[in-house]
Design a protein around this motif. Structure first.
Motif, PDB file in Angstrom:
ATOM      1  N   LYS A  50      89.533  26.597  -7.314  1.00  0.00           N
ATOM      2  CA  LYS A  50      90.249  26.173  -8.471  1.00  0.00           C
ATOM      3  C   LYS A  50      90.778  24.767  -8.284  1.00  0.00           C
ATOM      4  O   LYS A  50      90.495  23.830  -9.199  1.00  0.00           O
ATOM      5  CB  LYS A  50      91.305  27.157  -9.047  1.00  0.00           C
ATOM      6  N   ARG A  51      91.614  24.632  -7.245  1.00  0.00           N
ATOM      7  CA  ARG A  51      92.317  23.281  -7.301  1.00  0.00           C
ATOM      8  C   ARG A  51      91.774  22.596  -6.013  1.00  0.00           C
ATOM      9  O   ARG A  51      92.684  21.768  -5.580  1.00  0.00           O
ATOM     10  CB  ARG A  51      93.936  23.669  -7.205  1.00  0.00           C
ATOM     11  N   SER A  52      90.830  23.105  -5.662  1.00  0.00           N
ATOM     12  CA  SER A  52      90.138  22.036  -4.157  1.00  0.00           C
ATOM     13  C   SER A  52      88.858  21.567  -4.317  1.00  0.00           C
ATOM     14  O   SER A  52      88.081  22.207  -5.426  1.00  0.00           O
ATOM     15  CB  SER A  52      90.684  22.533  -2.969  1.00  0.00           C
ATOM     16  N   ALA A  53      88.327  20.905  -3.410  1.00  0.00           N
ATOM     17  CA  ALA A  53      86.852  20.492  -3.289  1.00  0.00           C
ATOM     18  C   ALA A  53      85.826  21.450  -3.278  1.00  0.00           C
ATOM     19  O   ALA A  53      86.458  22.661  -2.679  1.00  0.00           O
ATOM     20  CB  ALA A  53      86.708  19.539  -2.570  1.00  0.00           C
ATOM     21  N   ALA A  54      84.714  21.462  -3.729  1.00  0.00           N
ATOM     22  CA  ALA A  54      83.730  22.276  -3.723  1.00  0.00           C
ATOM     23  C   ALA A  54      83.270  22.532  -2.236  1.00  0.00           C
ATOM     24  O   ALA A  54      83.241  21.627  -1.347  1.00  0.00           O
ATOM     25  CB  ALA A  54      82.314  21.821  -4.594  1.00  0.00           C
ATOM     26  N   VAL A  55      83.000  23.783  -2.007  1.00  0.00           N
ATOM     27  CA  VAL A  55      82.751  23.942  -0.637  1.00  0.00           C
ATOM     28  C   VAL A  55      81.115  24.632  -0.298  1.00  0.00           C
ATOM     29  O   VAL A  55      80.963  25.496  -1.148  1.00  0.00           O
ATOM     30  CB  VAL A  55      83.681  25.262  -0.052  1.00  0.00           C
TER      31      VAL A  55
END
Ligand SMILES: [Mg+2]
Ligand SMILES: [Mg+2]
Lengths: 180, 180
Positions: A50-55
């Protein structure tokens, strides 16, 4: 004393690291624009928190279909592969993939500048071997010849790359001699 | 009838897909050697199973520091970025990153051929805009000017790319006109 020698020689860093440092210097001093191509990766799964970069959670290494480096120098296209060997007496051709050879042939046909940088770590020497010469050795191998290029042959057929602190593999000096 | 139209027009495939098909055709017919650069990925974790291929289990997308495509054509270095817009009346410059502009400037300084392929999906048209012209619009924006390039301006300043079934974005036709 030993420390100084290490600082000002090729030893310690990989050929790729040395080339990257050199390319960075060429770029900053507006001598050439040459980059390493990113490692090709087949991405299978990506997680979007939700609140961070795509992994990327699942991916695989793909076989590179071309060479390690390319770019532009004085308007000409430059394309090369970098290879290191611990072997003292020859460079084993098994280090090179057929699709890399095919790519080199295509670059030559399109009048690009194409070569291989070969480092003999045991001798602490790096050579620029023109792709046309490399293709001769490759074709000899394919027709039952030697599976490697003798060190002495490379010494004769190639340009020894000078070493500078900021241009650890100053291959443009050799490119100037050979292609301009 | 509708089916036929779809087959022989640009609609349906992304600009990138069309360029990749075109580059494949150029490669097979020995017209040029131009490849898309792999997506740059920061690899953090790799798992090595016993009897199968290495799996990347954690990786992140890195910001590309250059453009999408490069290669060699008639000895010259070719470098370009591809962008699509749904906008009908202008191309928003926010689509381009500053490091891409910096890279283009460096390629031009090194006498490489550098441009952007812009597709207006609403018009089903793809244009080749020389990087020098793009840099003018970019610099105008930086000094407080328009944040986009008007469609009519692109129509005037650029080459319209012809469409062929096997060369879906036949940009070399425009390259020949503009740079040779
Ligand atoms: Mg290599
Ligand atoms: Mg793009």
């Amino acid at each position: 004393r030993k420390k100084d020698n290490r600082m000002f020689s090729n030893r310690g860093m990989s050929l790729e690291d040395d080339i990257n440092v050199t390319n960075e210097f060429y770029l900053e001093t507006n001598q050439a624009v040459i980059h390493k191509k990113p490692t090709p990766v087949q991405i299978v799964n990506v997680h979007y928190p939700k609140r961070s970069a795509a992994v990327i959670t699942e991916a695989y290494f793909k076989q590179a279909s071309t060479t390690d480096y390319n770019g532009v120098y004085k308007g000409k296209h430059i394309d090369f592969e970098a290879k290191e060997t611990k072997n003292k007496t020859s460079f084993p051709l098994a280090n090179i993939h057929e699709h890399q050879i095919n790519h080199m042939q295509k670059v030559i046909d399109q009048q690009g500048i194409c070569f291989m940088l070969i480092r003999f770590t045991a001798h602490d020497e790096t050579y620029l071997l023109d792709a046309r010469a490399l293709l001769i050795f490759w074709n000899l191998k394919q027709s039952g010849g030697k599976k490697s290029i003798p060190y002495d042959m490379i010494k004769n057929q190639s340009q020894l790359i000078p070493f500078h602190y900021q241009k650890r593999v100053d291959y443009l000096t050799a490119v100037d001699k050979l292609y301009f």
